[in-house]
Design a protein around this motif. Structure first.
Motif, PDB file in Angstrom:
ATOM      1  N   ASP A   1       2.445  -5.305-135.239  1.00  0.00           N
ATOM      2  CA  ASP A   1       1.706  -4.182-135.077  1.00  0.00           C
ATOM      3  C   ASP A   1       2.454  -2.860-135.834  1.00  0.00           C
ATOM      4  O   ASP A   1       3.627  -3.043-136.483  1.00  0.00           O
TER       5      ASP A   1
ATOM      6  N   LEU B   1       3.325   1.253-135.983  1.00  0.00           N
ATOM      7  CA  LEU B   1       3.314   2.317-135.253  1.00  0.00           C
ATOM      8  C   LEU B   1       3.466   3.592-135.697  1.00  0.00           C
ATOM      9  O   LEU B   1       3.065   4.675-135.286  1.00  0.00           O
TER      10      LEU B   1
ATOM     11  N   ASN C   1       2.272   5.211-140.061  1.00  0.00           N
ATOM     12  CA  ASN C   1       2.364   5.020-141.197  1.00  0.00           C
ATOM     13  C   ASN C   1       2.019   6.308-142.113  1.00  0.00           C
ATOM     14  O   ASN C   1       1.192   7.078-141.357  1.00  0.00           O
TER      15      ASN C   1
ATOM     16  N   LEU D   1       0.764   6.352-134.924  1.00  0.00           N
ATOM     17  CA  LEU D   1      -0.255   5.642-134.844  1.00  0.00           C
ATOM     18  C   LEU D   1      -0.550   5.176-133.394  1.00  0.00           C
ATOM     19  O   LEU D   1      -1.511   4.427-133.179  1.00  0.00           O
ATOM     20  N   ARG D   2       0.334   5.411-132.586  1.00  0.00           N
ATOM     21  CA  ARG D   2       0.297   4.827-131.186  1.00  0.00           C
ATOM     22  C   ARG D   2      -0.984   5.056-130.357  1.00  0.00           C
ATOM     23  O   ARG D   2      -1.380   4.050-129.633  1.00  0.00           O
TER      24      ARG D   2
ATOM     25  N   GLN E   1      -5.938  -0.819-130.586  1.00  0.00           N
ATOM     26  CA  GLN E   1      -5.330  -2.115-131.189  1.00  0.00           C
ATOM     27  C   GLN E   1      -5.880  -2.513-132.438  1.00  0.00           C
ATOM     28  O   GLN E   1      -5.332  -2.913-133.428  1.00  0.00           O
TER      29      GLN E   1
ATOM     30  N   ARG F   1      -5.212  -0.436-135.337  1.00  0.00           N
ATOM     31  CA  ARG F   1      -3.686  -0.637-136.009  1.00  0.00           C
ATOM     32  C   ARG F   1      -3.686  -1.935-136.602  1.00  0.00           C
ATOM     33  O   ARG F   1      -3.131  -1.878-137.641  1.00  0.00           O
TER      34      ARG F   1
ATOM     35  N   TYR G   1      -0.792   1.993-127.920  1.00  0.00           N
ATOM     36  CA  TYR G   1       0.198   1.350-127.778  1.00  0.00           C
ATOM     37  C   TYR G   1       1.025   1.994-126.797  1.00  0.00           C
ATOM     38  O   TYR G   1       1.517   3.360-127.185  1.00  0.00           O
TER      39      TYR G   1
END
Lengths: 339, 643
Positions: free
Chosen positions: B398, B400, B402, B407-408, B412, B415, B468
């Motif tokens: 994963d 989180l 970038n 990016l949470r 899914q 990501r 996430y």
């Protein structure tokens, strides 16, 4: 144990051969001297009983109104087959006594259960000089040290007042005979009404009849104002605190008063909201000071941490041994009977 | 210390979450930020390095209590907790009370005309109050931070005599609860039945900040290598709108840079690189059977399916050219894995990856068993040999952060696309956790049955549209663990030891054995049991010839309180011998033991070590001679199924 010992262990219980009587026997015998009226010390089936005068009411209620019972005052002595027997305060519960046995210049004392801290509901422990002292050891480990009752009662009263203010009942589980009355004597009844379980009530009556002042109590059936339930402190035996009887006290904060509550693990295992450390047995320092005060050169340890106490006393220079008794069913495990 | 002590008592005696939160909020309202920082640190699971060895504490406690070693050990056995034992055996101020009762006893004895000199040595039987015990009580109570920073931490650098003197005076100053806490803190942390989540919730309510934000700000707060500060605490509880930066854009798409990471508003040192990880998103055990998957989960195409690796979960944080490796327990483990740090060189700054650290040997088809990784973690220094014997890889699954963006809130599958792009764009040695395809759940079940051979624990199912989340929550979507069933073996209880904490005085920790070979019949097995009960030695000869019970695993979980009580009673009745705290027990109980892995071991007589053993059930239905044998364990080692 040599045969000349004044008191020996027999299958029936502690036995004085010279006087042909038993002390707190667990099997039926012809003559039993009873230290106090707790069920593991005062059993049914004996032909004749001897006990303190203030044990009479409870013994007759618990074992039978028609038992052949002779009573003594503290310090009063009688002769049984030329053996001098007298009872002395043990400070455990109402009428609890140590048994002093004297024969041919030797003095033995069997403690029964005892505590050395003061208790408004019974006569305080008095050490009795003897050659051999038979002592209990329910809390015979140095982690057991009790605080003054006043501190514990203050905690109970604060907890009760907080619960009342939060509009929820306060339920305190404790042993019905002795512990319950001692707690009653320490309650601040200006906080609210006191309700007692049906198992506690007859013992309260016995205490009052014996001249012990207790605050007013009610049975739950006698509560007329429903609002009283949430203001009340409810005293009940541990078995009742988790029974359907307890369902009527919805959202109650439940506490347990016992010497075992000294240990955090025990408090958490029991699942009670609060654990109050309050015992009718001597703590470690209490056991030591009581034993010392008897001036006994020999000590025989019964129910509790016998092995630990025996070794400790031996290392302190005393002659120490133990009797395997059937008082308190494995005191280390029990949270109900020997508390 | 008194205020913290009160908080502890309130938390310890309550079982209701609401009461605990209320108690924590009262504490936070009262405590200074410096004290609150330490309280939060400990309650959230922080463990500072031990400042005094427990052996030293034991000796000191025995000296102060004036009791011999054996008696202290007896007490410890009954209590089940070292700090509590110490707190309880030390003479208390209220002992002064019971001593005065003893005085009363003495008076009566005197009245009984006992010569006074006989009473003079009465005190040899009971511990005495240390000198100055009473005077010490009037001291002004120091706060938790002062206790830790001014008094406890400096103990480490003192010589033993000086240290003993100080600890005695500290014990003297405190009541029983205070002593218990102090001793716990000296020994390194404690548990009070408060979860980190509950602490975060209380802080959130106290500060009026979103609990998720508190959780984020607290990441790394309990790392054992550093001390919490008042400033850090203030940063954790800072109001969310105290920043004028992009708070709005944050709530709009939830994917902007976390405002709390803005250096200009952070109270932390401005020069410090922010190496904080994100709260880990934790998976749940799948609670229904395969037959219900279609109904409960929908088709497999809704899910990203990956192998569940048996390694160490980790976040790799790379910011400002620095790399941080965080464990799920929020411990920094950067130093432990230099390979992974080096491999991060190729990756850009402002990036956080989530994945698994595995030992994976060059050219191997699958990761090495967890045992090898465990051995490597146990090494103090990473020699060339260790690095060569147990080389690690990072299996990324994963992303989180970038380009410094959180990016949470991306789902899914989004990501996943970013992660794949990132790993291919910057040629790194990090591995990408493969997606496993399956038309139907049954196909995946077939693949799952190969898990053990592939060195994995089953599957992870991650919904394609899930964000996430934070911790073990399901609000933002769910990660399911679809694990393989544990391996099981029927074995015999042969030793027992009392548990700790609430299980003190109850025999709950057991050692289990299997037969050295399958017994010919019940009579042969019974003969062995009788020999054990009679204390006869095992006859000479190879284990495969001479039938005997071979210990292979210890377990202490899996039974209910009721079952433990029952087993405890059986143990007490069937005790053959006591060795210190351990009882040998006449074999009479068969248990089904479950475990996650099995490996060869030269350290155990059985030659076998099992991973995560726990009791699945008591096999009252199983005669003792039908328990499994060592050869059954050996076949498991070779990956065979036993009947």
């Amino acid at each position: 144990m040599t045969t000349t010992d004044l008191i020996v262990l027999r299958a029936e219980g502690l036995y004085c051969a010279a006087g042909d009587f038993f002390i707190d026997p667990w099997r039926p015998v012809s003559r039993a001297v009873i230290t106090h009226a707790h069920a593991d010390h005062a059993r049914s089936g004996h032909s004749r009983y001897l006990a303190h005068v203030k044990s009479e009411g409870i013994l007759r209620t618990r074992i039978g109104a028609d038992i052949a019972l002779q009573t003594l005052e503290y310090g009063e002595s009688i002769s049984i087959n030329n053996v001098n027997v007298s009872l002395h305060p043990a400070g455990h519960v109402l009428g609890s006594a140590q048994v002093r046995v004297e024969n041919e210049g030797r003095v033995w004392v069997a403690s029964g259960d005892y505590k050395v801290a003061p208790d408004a509901t019974c006569v305080p422990f008095e050490p009795v000089r003897c050659d051999t002292f038979i002592t209990e050891s329910t809390f015979g480990l140095p982690v057991y040290r009790w605080r003054d009752d006043a501190e514990v009662f203050a905690e109970i009263n604060t907890w009760w007042a907080e619960n009342r203010d939060a509009n929820r009942p306060t339920m305190l589980a404790c042993y019905s005979f002795g512990k319950a009355q001692r707690i009653l004597s320490g309650l601040d009844s200006s906080i609210g009404p006191v309700i007692v379980h049906g198992a506690v009530d007859p013992l309260n009556r016995a205490y009052r009849a014996a001249g012990v002042a207790l605050p007013e109590t009610k049975l739950v059936s006698e509560v007329t104002d429903k609002a009283d339930i949430n203001r009340a402190l409810v005293l009940c035996p541990p078995s009742a605190s988790a029974s359907t009887w307890a369902n009527r006290f919805k959202n109650a904060s439940v506490g347990f008063a016992s010497g075992w509550m000294q240990l955090r693990g025990r408090r958490r295992m029991g699942g009670y909201d609060r654990g109050f450390v309050l015992s009718d047995h001597a703590d470690w320092p209490g056991l030591q000071s009581a034993i010392k005060a008897t001036h006994a050169s020999r000590v025989i340890v019964t129910h509790g941490y016998e092995a630990v106490m025996t070794r400790w006393l031996t290392e302190q220079g005393l002659e120490a041994g133990s009797f395997k008794t059937e008082y308190g069913d494995d005191a280390k495990e029990s949270t109900h009977d020997a508390s | 210390m008194k205020r913290f002590s009160l908080l502890f008592q309130e938390l310890d005696r309550s079982t209701a979450t609401l009461d605990k939160v209320a108690a924590l909020k009262r504490y936070y309202a009262d405590a200074s930020p410096a004290d609150a920082a330490w309280a939060t640190y400990f309650l959230a699971g922080g463990k500072p390095r031990q400042v005094v060895k427990t052996a030293e504490l034991r000796v000191l406690a025995r000296e102060v209590a004036q009791i011999p070693e054996w008696l202290f050990e007896e007490a410890y056995q009954a209590v089940g907790d070292l700090a509590e034992t110490i707190a309880l055996v030390l003479p208390t101020h209220s002992d002064a009370g019971s001593l005065s009762l003893a005085e009363r006893v003495r008076e009566r004895v005197l009245a009984d005309q006992v010569p006074a000199e006989d009473c003079a040595n009465r005190d040899t039987l009971s511990p005495t109050l240390p000198p100055g015990g009473r005077e010490q009580q009037v001291r002004i109570d120091a706060g938790l931070a002062e206790w830790i920073e001014q008094r406890l931490l400096p103990l480490k650098s003192l010589d033993e005599t000086e240290r003993a003197k100080l600890i005695r005076s500290y014990w003297n100053e405190l009541d029983t609860t205070g002593r218990f806490l102090l001793t716990k803190l000296i020994g390194g942390g404690f548990r009070v039945g408060v979860s980190k989540l509950l602490v975060q919730r209380s802080l959130a309510e106290h500060a009026g900040v979103d609990p998720k934000r508190i959780a984020e700000r607290m990441m790394g707060f309990t790392d054992g290598t550093r001390s919490p500060t008042a400033n850090e605490f203030l940063r954790i509880i800072r109001a969310e709108n105290s920043s004028t930066t992009n708070a709005n854009s944050e709530s709009e798409n939830g994917a902007s840079i976390d405002a709390s990471r803005e250096p200009n508003e952070a109270l932390s040192e401005p020069t410090e690189v922010n190496g904080q990880p994100y709260p880990f998103f934790l998976a749940h055990q799948i609670p229904f059977a395969l037959a219900a998957f279609d109904e409960k989960l929908g088709p497999p195409s809704d899910w990203i399916v990956e192998w569940k690796y048996d390694g160490i979960r980790a976040q790799i944080v790379k910011r400002s050219d620095r790399v941080f490796i965080w464990s799920r327990g929020e411990e920094l483990m950067t130093d432990r894995f230099p390979e992974i740090v080096e491999q991060a060189n190729a990756l850009p700054n402002g990036m956080v990856l989530d994945g698994e650290i595995l030992v994976w040997k060059e050219g191997a088809a699958q990761p090495a068993p967890f045992a090898l990784l465990q051995q490597r973690i146990g090494r103090k220094t990473l020699t060339k040999k260790v690095l060569a014997d147990a080389p690690v890889v990072f299996m990324a699954y994963d992303v989180l952060e970038n380009e410094q963006r959180d990016l949470r809130q991306f789902v899914q599958r989004e990501r996943r696309v970013i992660l794949e792009k990132l790993l291919s764009q910057f040629a790194t040695k990090y591995l990408l956790s493969p997606n496993i395809a399956g038309q139907a759940w049954q196909d995946l079940e077939t693949l799952r049955s190969e898990s053990r051979v592939r060195g994995v624990e089953g599957f992870m199912l991650k919904h394609r549209d899930a964000a996430y989340g934070t911790g073990r929550t399901k609000a933002d979507g769910t990660w399911w663990k679809w694990k393989i069933d544990p391996m099981t073996i029927d074995c015999v209880l042969i030793y027992a030891q009392a548990g700790h904490g609430r299980r003190a005085s109850l025999y709950t920790d057991y050692t289990f054995a299997v037969w050295s070979r399958a017994p010919r019949d019940a009579a042969e097995a019974q003969q062995v049991i009788d020999n054990i009960a009679d204390g006869k030695p095992v006859p000479e000869g190879a284990m495969t010839d001479v039938l005997q019970l071979v210990p292979f695993a210890k377990a202490y979980s899996g039974l209910t309180d009721e079952e433990f009580k029952r087993v405890d009673a059986i143990i007490r009745k069937n005790t053959i011998n006591k060795f210190g705290p351990v009882r040998s027990v006449k074999p009479s109980l068969v248990f089904e033991l479950g475990f996650e892995g099995i490996n060869e071991s030269t350290r155990h007589k059985s030659g076998i070590a099992v991973r995560f053993p726990r009791m699945l059930r008591i096999r009252d239905d199983k005669p003792i001679h039908e328990a499994n044998s060592l050869s059954d364990l050996r076949s498991m080692l070779l990956g065979e199924n036993i009947a």
